[in-house]
Write an enzyme that holds these catalytic residues in place. Structure first.
Site, PDB file in Angstrom:
ATOM      1  N   HIS A 155      -1.170   1.993  -3.130  1.00 21.95           N
ATOM      2  CA  HIS A 155      -1.375   0.632  -2.602  1.00 21.95           C
ATOM      3  C   HIS A 155      -2.802   0.145  -2.930  1.00 21.95           C
ATOM      4  O   HIS A 155      -2.991  -0.988  -3.373  1.00 21.95           O
ATOM      5  CB  HIS A 155      -1.232   0.618  -1.084  1.00 21.95           C
ATOM      6  CG  HIS A 155       0.136   0.906  -0.555  1.00 21.95           C
ATOM      7  ND1 HIS A 155       0.378   1.881   0.380  1.00 21.95           N
ATOM      8  CD2 HIS A 155       1.347   0.327  -0.802  1.00 21.95           C
ATOM      9  CE1 HIS A 155       1.665   1.888   0.698  1.00 21.95           C
ATOM     10  NE2 HIS A 155       2.283   0.964  -0.021  1.00 21.95           N
ATOM     11  N   LYS A 202      11.954  -0.543  10.990  1.00 17.87           N
ATOM     12  CA  LYS A 202      11.632   0.519  10.020  1.00 17.87           C
ATOM     13  C   LYS A 202      11.098   1.779  10.693  1.00 17.87           C
ATOM     14  O   LYS A 202      10.825   2.767  10.004  1.00 17.87           O
ATOM     15  CB  LYS A 202      10.611  -0.004   9.000  1.00 17.87           C
ATOM     16  CG  LYS A 202      11.240  -0.841   7.900  1.00 17.87           C
ATOM     17  CD  LYS A 202      10.383  -0.825   6.656  1.00 17.87           C
ATOM     18  CE  LYS A 202      11.139  -1.360   5.461  1.00 17.87           C
ATOM     19  NZ  LYS A 202      10.336  -1.321   4.245  1.00 17.87           N
ATOM     20  N   ARG A 218       6.564   0.818  -9.221  1.00 17.89           N
ATOM     21  CA  ARG A 218       6.386   2.214  -9.621  1.00 17.89           C
ATOM     22  C   ARG A 218       7.465   2.581 -10.636  1.00 17.89           C
ATOM     23  O   ARG A 218       7.670   1.899 -11.610  1.00 17.89           O
ATOM     24  CB  ARG A 218       6.438   3.118  -8.389  1.00 17.89           C
ATOM     25  CG  ARG A 218       5.248   2.964  -7.493  1.00 17.89           C
ATOM     26  CD  ARG A 218       5.476   3.569  -6.147  1.00 17.89           C
ATOM     27  NE  ARG A 218       6.472   2.796  -5.421  1.00 17.89           N
ATOM     28  CZ  ARG A 218       6.850   3.029  -4.184  1.00 17.89           C
ATOM     29  NH1 ARG A 218       6.339   4.036  -3.532  1.00 17.89           N
ATOM     30  NH2 ARG A 218       7.735   2.264  -3.597  1.00 17.89           N
ATOM     31  N   SER A 277       4.471   6.227   0.884  1.00 20.39           N
ATOM     32  CA  SER A 277       3.996   6.600   2.225  1.00 20.39           C
ATOM     33  C   SER A 277       4.940   7.625   2.839  1.00 20.39           C
ATOM     34  O   SER A 277       4.503   8.588   3.486  1.00 20.39           O
ATOM     35  CB  SER A 277       3.919   5.361   3.124  1.00 20.39           C
ATOM     36  OG  SER A 277       3.033   4.415   2.585  1.00 20.39           O
TER      37      SER A 277
HETATM   38  P1  ADP Z   1       7.724  -2.088   1.678  1.00 22.43           P
HETATM   39  O1  ADP Z   1       8.214  -1.544   2.977  1.00 22.43           O
HETATM   40  O2  ADP Z   1       7.651  -3.565   1.593  1.00 22.43           O
HETATM   41  O3  ADP Z   1       8.307  -1.461   0.449  1.00 22.43           O
HETATM   42  P2  ADP Z   1       5.424  -0.485   1.189  1.00 22.43           P
HETATM   43  O4  ADP Z   1       4.281  -0.316   2.104  1.00 22.43           O
HETATM   44  O5  ADP Z   1       6.269   0.709   0.954  1.00 22.43           O
HETATM   45  O6  ADP Z   1       6.221  -1.688   1.746  1.00 22.43           O
HETATM   46  O7  ADP Z   1       4.927  -1.046  -0.191  1.00 22.43           O
HETATM   47  C1  ADP Z   1       4.265  -2.275  -0.304  1.00 22.43           C
HETATM   48  C2  ADP Z   1       4.141  -2.610  -1.772  1.00 22.43           C
HETATM   49  O8  ADP Z   1       3.353  -1.630  -2.424  1.00 22.43           O
HETATM   50  C3  ADP Z   1       5.451  -2.648  -2.528  1.00 22.43           C
HETATM   51  O9  ADP Z   1       5.362  -3.625  -3.522  1.00 22.43           O
HETATM   52  C4  ADP Z   1       5.547  -1.278  -3.130  1.00 22.43           C
HETATM   53  O10 ADP Z   1       6.339  -1.276  -4.296  1.00 22.43           O
HETATM   54  C5  ADP Z   1       4.093  -1.049  -3.470  1.00 22.43           C
HETATM   55  N1  ADP Z   1       3.763   0.366  -3.571  1.00 22.43           N
HETATM   56  C6  ADP Z   1       4.083   1.352  -2.713  1.00 22.43           C
HETATM   57  N2  ADP Z   1       3.620   2.545  -3.152  1.00 22.43           N
HETATM   58  C7  ADP Z   1       2.985   2.289  -4.326  1.00 22.43           C
HETATM   59  C8  ADP Z   1       2.339   3.099  -5.296  1.00 22.43           C
HETATM   60  N3  ADP Z   1       2.245   4.423  -5.178  1.00 22.43           N
HETATM   61  N4  ADP Z   1       1.830   2.494  -6.377  1.00 22.43           N
HETATM   62  C9  ADP Z   1       1.952   1.170  -6.520  1.00 22.43           C
HETATM   63  N5  ADP Z   1       2.567   0.345  -5.688  1.00 22.43           N
HETATM   64  C10 ADP Z   1       3.079   0.890  -4.589  1.00 22.43           C
END
Ligand code: ADP
Length: 162
Positions: free
Chosen positions: A19, A43, A92, A130
């Site tokens: 992130h 969630k 990703r 996460s």
């Molecule tokens: P959501 O519940 O909306 O998927 P996340 O917190 O999992 O929220 O992710 C928020 C954003 O960050 C999404 O666009 C997700 O694809 C991106 N994201 C999550 N992990 C990574 C990562 N390792 N590298 C790049 N982008 C990521």
């Protein structure tokens, strides 16, 4: 010139280096980036929204044009409320593509003026989520290389040292 404001919405439970990589990669392209933490109890997040916001704020503390807030409801409505014309999403592995495409198309229909940008993180973070980090931590594996320091500390406080 109108300000170029982007929101970066997500659960951030907690923020990972993946992130953070996206925020850093995009920071110079916008006047302001708002990391928008979704309040979505369905969630069943590990961290409260306030804890998630605090982790992110500590992580981005040296970035002048990055703010962190919470939001509820439709992402594009929140974008409109804060005057953001851009929506950032991290992309990703291929597995993200289909659901992200669907969401981007729905958001475009709802708010044509909001442009979704997909950004790829550094290859080191391609398989970082996460959820996976929390699982590895619970099983005693090393996760510090995937988390910003404030997230790592918070995970230790929440789940105890392993
Ligand atoms: P959501 O519940 O909306 O998927 P996340 O917190 O999992 O929220 O992710 C928020 C954003 O960050 C999404 O666009 C997700 O694809 C991106 N994201 C999550 N992990 C990574 C990562 N390792 N590298 C790049 N982008 C990521």
């Amino acid at each position: 010139m109108p300000q170029r404001i982007a929101i970066y919405p997500g659960s951030f439970d907690p923020m990972t280096n993946g992130h953070f990589d996206i925020v850093q990669r995009c920071a110079s392209g916008f006047d302001k980036i708002i990391v928008a933490v979704a309040m979505n109890p369905a969630k069943k997040p590990l961290f409260t929204v306030q804890e998630r916001v605090e982790i992110i704020r500590k992580t981005v503390k040296d970035m002048d044009n990055v703010e962190t807030h919470t939001f509820e409801g439709l992402t594009v409505e929140y974008a409109r409320k804060v005057g953001a014309n851009y929506l950032l999403r991290g992309l990703r592995a291929i597995s993200d593509f289909e659901s992200e495409l669907q969401m981007a198309m729905v958001n475009r229909k709802l708010a044509p003026e909001v442009v979704t940008f997909f950004v790829m993180p550094d290859a080191r973070f391609f398989f970082v989520s996460s959820t996976m980090i929390k699982d590895i931590y619970r099983l005693g594996g090393p996760v510090d290389c995937y988390l910003p320091e404030p997230a790592f500390q918070a995970l230790g406080r929440k789940l105890g040292p392993v």
